[in-house]
Design an enzyme around this catalytic site. Structure first.
Site, PDB file in Angstrom:
ATOM      1  N   LYS A 197       0.837  -1.211   0.000  1.00  0.00           N
ATOM      2  CA  LYS A 197       0.000   0.000   0.000  1.00  0.00           C
ATOM      3  C   LYS A 197       0.869   1.257   0.000  1.00  0.00           C
ATOM      4  O   LYS A 197       0.658   2.167  -0.798  1.00  0.00           O
ATOM      5  CB  LYS A 197      -0.903   0.013   1.244  1.00  0.00           C
ATOM      6  CG  LYS A 197      -1.599   1.344   1.474  1.00  0.00           C
ATOM      7  CD  LYS A 197      -2.494   1.329   2.687  1.00  0.00           C
ATOM      8  CE  LYS A 197      -1.822   1.600   3.999  1.00  0.00           C
ATOM      9  NZ  LYS A 197      -1.547   3.021   4.322  1.00  0.00           N
ATOM     10  N   ASN A 198       1.831   1.320   0.915  1.00  0.00           N
ATOM     11  CA  ASN A 198       2.572   2.563   1.101  1.00  0.00           C
ATOM     12  C   ASN A 198       3.631   2.804   0.020  1.00  0.00           C
ATOM     13  O   ASN A 198       4.293   3.845   0.023  1.00  0.00           O
ATOM     14  CB  ASN A 198       3.176   2.630   2.504  1.00  0.00           C
ATOM     15  CG  ASN A 198       2.089   2.848   3.547  1.00  0.00           C
ATOM     16  OD1 ASN A 198       0.949   3.167   3.199  1.00  0.00           O
ATOM     17  ND2 ASN A 198       2.434   2.667   4.815  1.00  0.00           N
ATOM     18  N   ARG A 211      -5.308  10.350   4.195  1.00  0.00           N
ATOM     19  CA  ARG A 211      -4.287  11.386   4.361  1.00  0.00           C
ATOM     20  C   ARG A 211      -3.230  11.346   3.275  1.00  0.00           C
ATOM     21  O   ARG A 211      -2.643  12.370   2.920  1.00  0.00           O
ATOM     22  CB  ARG A 211      -3.566  11.204   5.693  1.00  0.00           C
ATOM     23  CG  ARG A 211      -4.420  11.283   6.896  1.00  0.00           C
ATOM     24  CD  ARG A 211      -3.552  11.048   8.104  1.00  0.00           C
ATOM     25  NE  ARG A 211      -2.391  11.923   8.031  1.00  0.00           N
ATOM     26  CZ  ARG A 211      -2.367  13.178   8.432  1.00  0.00           C
ATOM     27  NH1 ARG A 211      -3.432  13.700   8.975  1.00  0.00           N
ATOM     28  NH2 ARG A 211      -1.286  13.894   8.308  1.00  0.00           N
ATOM     29  N   CYS A 268      -5.624  12.800  12.936  1.00  0.00           N
ATOM     30  CA  CYS A 268      -6.247  11.510  12.669  1.00  0.00           C
ATOM     31  C   CYS A 268      -6.137  10.652  13.916  1.00  0.00           C
ATOM     32  O   CYS A 268      -5.601  11.083  14.933  1.00  0.00           O
ATOM     33  CB  CYS A 268      -5.641  10.828  11.454  1.00  0.00           C
ATOM     34  SG  CYS A 268      -4.091  10.031  11.791  1.00  0.00           S
ATOM     35  N   ARG A 284      -0.153  14.493  13.190  1.00  0.00           N
ATOM     36  CA  ARG A 284       0.371  14.296  11.836  1.00  0.00           C
ATOM     37  C   ARG A 284       0.399  15.565  10.971  1.00  0.00           C
ATOM     38  O   ARG A 284      -0.285  15.656   9.946  1.00  0.00           O
ATOM     39  CB  ARG A 284      -0.392  13.173  11.142  1.00  0.00           C
ATOM     40  CG  ARG A 284      -0.347  11.894  11.948  1.00  0.00           C
ATOM     41  CD  ARG A 284      -0.995  10.729  11.246  1.00  0.00           C
ATOM     42  NE  ARG A 284      -0.200  10.215  10.152  1.00  0.00           N
ATOM     43  CZ  ARG A 284      -0.587   9.216   9.369  1.00  0.00           C
ATOM     44  NH1 ARG A 284      -1.759   8.675   9.537  1.00  0.00           N
ATOM     45  NH2 ARG A 284       0.197   8.787   8.397  1.00  0.00           N
ATOM     46  N   ASP A 326       4.169   0.680  12.130  1.00  0.00           N
ATOM     47  CA  ASP A 326       3.023  -0.011  11.530  1.00  0.00           C
ATOM     48  C   ASP A 326       2.921  -1.477  11.956  1.00  0.00           C
ATOM     49  O   ASP A 326       1.957  -2.154  11.590  1.00  0.00           O
ATOM     50  CB  ASP A 326       3.076   0.087   9.993  1.00  0.00           C
ATOM     51  CG  ASP A 326       2.813   1.499   9.506  1.00  0.00           C
ATOM     52  OD1 ASP A 326       2.295   2.311  10.290  1.00  0.00           O
ATOM     53  OD2 ASP A 326       3.134   1.788   8.339  1.00  0.00           O
ATOM     54  N   ARG A 351      -8.880  -0.597   3.941  1.00  0.00           N
ATOM     55  CA  ARG A 351      -8.022   0.425   3.340  1.00  0.00           C
ATOM     56  C   ARG A 351      -6.645  -0.140   3.037  1.00  0.00           C
ATOM     57  O   ARG A 351      -5.979   0.328   2.118  1.00  0.00           O
ATOM     58  CB  ARG A 351      -7.859   1.612   4.295  1.00  0.00           C
ATOM     59  CG  ARG A 351      -9.145   2.391   4.494  1.00  0.00           C
ATOM     60  CD  ARG A 351      -8.877   3.614   5.333  1.00  0.00           C
ATOM     61  NE  ARG A 351      -7.612   4.186   4.933  1.00  0.00           N
ATOM     62  CZ  ARG A 351      -6.769   4.824   5.733  1.00  0.00           C
ATOM     63  NH1 ARG A 351      -7.076   4.996   6.993  1.00  0.00           N
ATOM     64  NH2 ARG A 351      -5.641   5.304   5.281  1.00  0.00           N
TER      65      ARG A 351
HETATM   66  N1  EPU Z   1       5.968  14.921  10.902  1.00  0.00           N
HETATM   67  C1  EPU Z   1       6.043  16.263  11.161  1.00  0.00           C
HETATM   68  N2  EPU Z   1       5.916  17.150  10.130  1.00  0.00           N
HETATM   69  C2  EPU Z   1       5.717  16.733   8.848  1.00  0.00           C
HETATM   70  C3  EPU Z   1       5.637  15.370   8.585  1.00  0.00           C
HETATM   71  C4  EPU Z   1       5.768  14.463   9.629  1.00  0.00           C
HETATM   72  O1  EPU Z   1       6.216  16.657  12.305  1.00  0.00           O
HETATM   73  O2  EPU Z   1       5.612  17.598   7.972  1.00  0.00           O
HETATM   74  C5  EPU Z   1       6.082  13.948  11.994  1.00  0.00           C
HETATM   75  C6  EPU Z   1       4.815  13.132  12.213  1.00  0.00           C
HETATM   76  O3  EPU Z   1       3.882  13.819  13.022  1.00  0.00           O
HETATM   77  C7  EPU Z   1       5.327  11.883  12.871  1.00  0.00           C
HETATM   78  C8  EPU Z   1       6.704  11.709  12.200  1.00  0.00           C
HETATM   79  O4  EPU Z   1       7.022  12.972  11.626  1.00  0.00           O
HETATM   80  O5  EPU Z   1       5.517  12.084  14.237  1.00  0.00           O
HETATM   81  C9  EPU Z   1       6.789  10.655  11.131  1.00  0.00           C
HETATM   82  O6  EPU Z   1       5.655  10.716  10.286  1.00  0.00           O
HETATM   83  P1  EPU Z   1       5.765  10.440   8.723  1.00  0.00           P
HETATM   84  O7  EPU Z   1       5.623  11.730   8.009  1.00  0.00           O
HETATM   85  O8  EPU Z   1       6.955   9.610   8.437  1.00  0.00           O
HETATM   86  O9  EPU Z   1       4.455   9.581   8.468  1.00  0.00           O
HETATM   87  P2  EPU Z   1       3.629   9.594   7.126  1.00  0.00           P
HETATM   88  O10 EPU Z   1       4.542   9.830   5.995  1.00  0.00           O
HETATM   89  O11 EPU Z   1       2.432  10.475   7.289  1.00  0.00           O
HETATM   90  C10 EPU Z   1       3.895   7.062   6.534  1.00  0.00           C
HETATM   91  C11 EPU Z   1       2.984   5.901   6.309  1.00  0.00           C
HETATM   92  C12 EPU Z   1       2.365   5.491   7.638  1.00  0.00           C
HETATM   93  C13 EPU Z   1       3.505   5.111   8.594  1.00  0.00           C
HETATM   94  C14 EPU Z   1       4.469   6.283   8.747  1.00  0.00           C
HETATM   95  C15 EPU Z   1       5.691   5.963   9.584  1.00  0.00           C
HETATM   96  C16 EPU Z   1       2.233   6.218   4.044  1.00  0.00           C
HETATM   97  C17 EPU Z   1       1.126   6.555   3.111  1.00  0.00           C
HETATM   98  N3  EPU Z   1       1.950   6.291   5.352  1.00  0.00           N
HETATM   99  O12 EPU Z   1       3.094   8.105   7.080  1.00  0.00           O
HETATM  100  O13 EPU Z   1       1.554   4.357   7.382  1.00  0.00           O
HETATM  101  O14 EPU Z   1       2.981   4.777   9.862  1.00  0.00           O
HETATM  102  O15 EPU Z   1       4.938   6.687   7.438  1.00  0.00           O
HETATM  103  O16 EPU Z   1       6.383   4.894   9.070  1.00  0.00           O
HETATM  104  O17 EPU Z   1       3.319   5.879   3.622  1.00  0.00           O
HETATM  105  C18 EPU Z   1      -0.189   2.846   7.771  1.00  0.00           C
HETATM  106  O18 EPU Z   1       0.107   2.283   6.700  1.00  0.00           O
HETATM  107  O19 EPU Z   1      -1.008   2.333   8.598  1.00  0.00           O
HETATM  108  C19 EPU Z   1       0.414   4.121   8.105  1.00  0.00           C
HETATM  109  C20 EPU Z   1      -0.085   4.935   9.036  1.00  0.00           C
END
Ligand code: EPU
Length: 419
Positions: free
Chosen positions: A22-23, A93, A117, A122, A306, A398
């Site tokens: 998925k990711n 998201r 969320c 996030r 995850d 999802r």
């Molecule tokens: N963060 C910030 N500012 C930003 C972006 C992130 O402070 O602009 C913080 C977040 O709040 C969090 C940390 O950085 O504390 C890491 O978040 P990240 O941005 O890496 O998460 P994401 O990119 O929104 C992806 C996966 C998630 C997975 C996380 C961590 C996708 C579509 N989603 O989310 O997947 O948990 O990386 O590995 O790739 C899931 O599949 O169930 C899922 C939630």
């Protein structure tokens, strides 16, 4: 709303084929916006998040043809509406992933801010700051990120926190920018590498994906390509935990064992025998009760957030006391509260769950609150005495393809109750 009913206590036994990740699929679908020619994607998983992304791209005027079950052809040459509206972003998201490609290729985007969320606040400030550093003019108006630029300029982007989709968005923006970009403190997740490989197949010049420094040389134009999406490491891990929690033997096929080092180490520590092939992993618990394992989540190659909820289920029935510490998201323990309703002996202290394993859980009606929480409740149900009824399983649809079929093939007593 559909529910899942699972009756526990059966050691799972057999093979399960792992679907595309998925990711990886979500950023790669967004990346097709950058191509000046058709992109054919293979191994695309059947998931609601993929359907949502296809809907989002179609609203932009992207032409999408679904071939056999897993192959999609995408042609973004006639894309003409550069908007990701609130009604889609609020359900997924990851829609934020169109921001980088839209600004990079078309010089404009209007993307709804995702908001908070179930697992934490996030924010997406690092996505926005990075695009601004590349010269985009960005304002936040009425809940939308509005971005404009003539053409982005390459920049050195130092990410304050490692962010997976942030790294992906900025990498996609940089491939069309003028000059070189360097992303430092980049996420090293395999999904970032898969996206980079797809972009490279489209003609992008990227080096260092999979390390914490990614170099991108901007190009004027990306072309069409054919690309197969990597297997889902989190789905793989989830089925291996299903084997471990039920005292069974499960082989995950069509996967990438090398993406699962941290997870496999913990499964071995829990008492599982692990056998690794090139594209398969077999876990054999030999009927034994799992031992408790301490976990601390961290960006890749650390233990994935995850997989945290699934290991919480494992620890709930394991021998001993464990601590699971969540360092990525601030509110990712909703599953633990539901597991308490099944008889788990655990307490939450700040960002840690302390769990004293019990001999067995008892089936109960429970509520899924997010994707991985739902998966963990299915696993807890597979280990529990009696029947567990899991509500709000749209979360699970999802991100897990045909979970009830795959578990039933392993011998689980599971069925979907249409709502
Ligand atoms: N963060 C910030 N500012 C930003 C972006 C992130 O402070 O602009 C913080 C977040 O709040 C969090 C940390 O950085 O504390 C890491 O978040 P990240 O941005 O890496 O998460 P994401 O990119 O929104 C992806 C996966 C998630 C997975 C996380 C961590 C996708 C579509 N989603 O989310 O997947 O948990 O990386 O590995 O790739 C899931 O599949 O169930 C899922 C939630």
């Amino acid at each position: 709303m559909d529910k899942l009913e699972i009756t526990g206590g059966i050691p799972l036994d057999g093979e399960v084929s792992i679907s595309g990740a998925k990711n990886a699929a979500l950023p790669i679908l967004a990346a097709t916006l950058l191509a000046d020619g058709p992109v054919t994607l293979g191994n695309v998983p059947h998931l609601n998040d993929v359907t949502t992304t296809v809907r989002l791209l179609r609203r932009m005027g992207v032409e999408i043809t679904l071939h056999d079950g897993r192959t999609i052809e995408i042609d973004a040459r006639n894309a003409s509406r550069f908007v990701a509206p609130y009604d889609l972003v609020k359900t997924m998201r990851a829609s934020i992933l169109v921001l980088g490609p839209l600004v990079g290729r078309f010089g404009q985007a209007e993307v709804s801010l995702p908001g908070g969320c179930a697992i934490g606040s996030r924010p997406v400030n690092l996505h926005v700051d990075g695009l601004r550093a590349m010269g985009a003019d960005i304002s936040i108006e009425k809940g939308y990120i509005r971005a404009r630029t003539k053409r982005l300029t390459g920049a050195r982007l130092v990410l304050e926190t490692t962010t997976v989709t942030g790294t992906e968005n900025l990498m996609m923006a940089a491939v069309c920018a003028r000059g070189e970009s360097v992303i430092e403190n980049a996420a090293r997740e395999p999904e970032v590498v898969d996206l980079a490989n797809c972009l490279i197949a489209m003609g992008a010049r990227i080096e260092g994906a999979g390390t914490d420094t990614i170099h991108v040389q901007g190009t004027d134009r990306l072309g069409g390509a054919a690309y197969g999406i990597m297997p889902d490491r989190i789905e793989t891990g989830t089925y291996l935990v299903a084997g471990a929690i039920s005292g069974g033997r499960v082989t995950a096929k069509k996967t990438r064992p090398d993406h699962l080092d941290a997870v496999l180490q913990k499964l071995e520590a829990a008492g599982a025998a692990i056998e690794i092939g090139e594209t398969a992993v077999t876990l054999d618990m030999r009927g034994a009760r799992p031992r408790s394992v301490d976990i601390r989540t961290a960006p890749y190659p650390g233990f994935p957030t995850d997989m945290q909820a699934q290991f919480c289920a494992l620890n709930a029935v394991a021998d001993g006391t464990s601590a699971i510490t969540e360092t990525i998201f601030e509110n990712r323990f909703q599953h633990a509260l539901e597991m308490q309703r099944m008889g788990a002996n655990l307490r939450i202290e700040g960002n840690t769950v302390i769990c004293h394993g019990v001999d067995s859980l008892t089936g109960a009606p429970v509520m899924a609150t997010d994707l991985r929480a739902s998966a963990s409740l299915v696993l807890a149900g597979a280990a529990a005495r009696g029947t567990t009824l899991i509500d709000r399983i749209y979360h699970i649809d999802r991100g897990y393809e045909s979970i009830e079929e795959k578990l039933a093939n392993l011998g689980a007593a599971i069925r979907r109750l249409p709502g």
